[in-house]
Design an enzyme around this catalytic site. Sequence first.
Site, PDB file in Angstrom:
ATOM      1  N   SER A  45       0.826  -1.214   0.000  1.00 52.56           N
ATOM      2  CA  SER A  45       0.000   0.000   0.000  1.00 52.56           C
ATOM      3  C   SER A  45       0.857   1.260   0.000  1.00 52.56           C
ATOM      4  CB  SER A  45      -0.947   0.003   1.204  1.00 52.56           C
ATOM      5  OG  SER A  45      -0.227  -0.079   2.419  1.00 52.56           O
ATOM      6  N   GLU A  46       2.022   1.217   0.677  1.00 57.96           N
ATOM      7  CA  GLU A  46       2.955   2.351   0.645  1.00 57.96           C
ATOM      8  C   GLU A  46       4.389   1.872   0.685  1.00 57.96           C
ATOM      9  OE1 GLU A  46      -0.671   4.660   1.885  1.00 57.96           O
ATOM     10  OE2 GLU A  46       0.222   2.832   2.684  1.00 57.96           O
ATOM     11  N   THR A  47       5.251   2.651   0.032  1.00 58.56           N
ATOM     12  CA  THR A  47       6.696   2.494   0.145  1.00 58.56           C
ATOM     13  C   THR A  47       7.277   3.842   0.528  1.00 58.56           C
ATOM     14  OG1 THR A  47       6.810   0.689  -1.471  1.00 58.56           O
ATOM     15  CG2 THR A  47       8.829   1.943  -1.108  1.00 58.56           C
TER      16      THR A  47
END
Length: 292
Positions: A45-47
């Site tokens: 979902s996020e990096t």
Amino acid sequence: METEVILVRSFTANGRGGNPAGVVVNAPQLSQAQKLKIAQIVGYSETAFVTVDNEVDWQVSFFTTTGEVDFCGHATLAAFSVLYQKGLITTGKYIQRTRAGLLPVVVTSDGQVVMEQQLPQFLGSFHAREVSALIGIDAGVIESTQLPVEAISTGLPDMIIPVPFGYLDRIQPNQSLIADFCQKYELVGLHVYELYPPESELTASCRNFAPLYGIPEESATGSSSGALACYLSKYLPDESTSRERRDYVFEQGRAMQCTSKITASVTFQNSEIVKVEVGGQAHETGLRHITV
């Protein structure tokens, strides 16, 4: 160009569960397009992309699989846990530069990362009828909580929706309707919660849906937890606790078989919120080498 991405799970409970995030340390040469490509290949979902900042301690940017976002709580926890475990920082307080502003982060001796978030913005209330179809729960059931449906931001705007205890696992999210609703009202997603009984060590169990940003459901969301803590301190003040600080423990990800534990606190001065903090543990799970 080959880039090392450290894979981390944030807000783990006893080393299990948590929300996965990618972390790239010291990659100032990466362009926005390259960061997005890496985030898409990682698929989380996020990096988070971390570089040394010339004025404060660190600059951190956050990318979903669809683009950059201003802030991400679980990716912040992942990033600073990696910095700590790699020996790039020790215990203490640090300042991160994000698109949501300059935000303090504290690392404790047991590796817990506590993030200070923006002070809350209460963005407006909605009627239960407006969100009922989004989550597949009758408006009357939502109204029976006698608590409002309200959009709040402590870095990212989320809609906080209460349901009675026992209803959280009955949610049937309509991803298309949620995405359209969030786009219309400039929200990141919906954060639905049910309160635990007072004798429980947990305050609430939560579910978070952000399909507009490519996230059908998320197992731990730090920014939404900060918003929920502010919401509860506003609408359910506990007079048995300190008037200067209220602490909460949230569970998230149960419906995904990936239960996470998130702590949150709200500090007051003269009845006004002056600090919002969210914390938890993170564990590294692996590495990926990506060429872009």
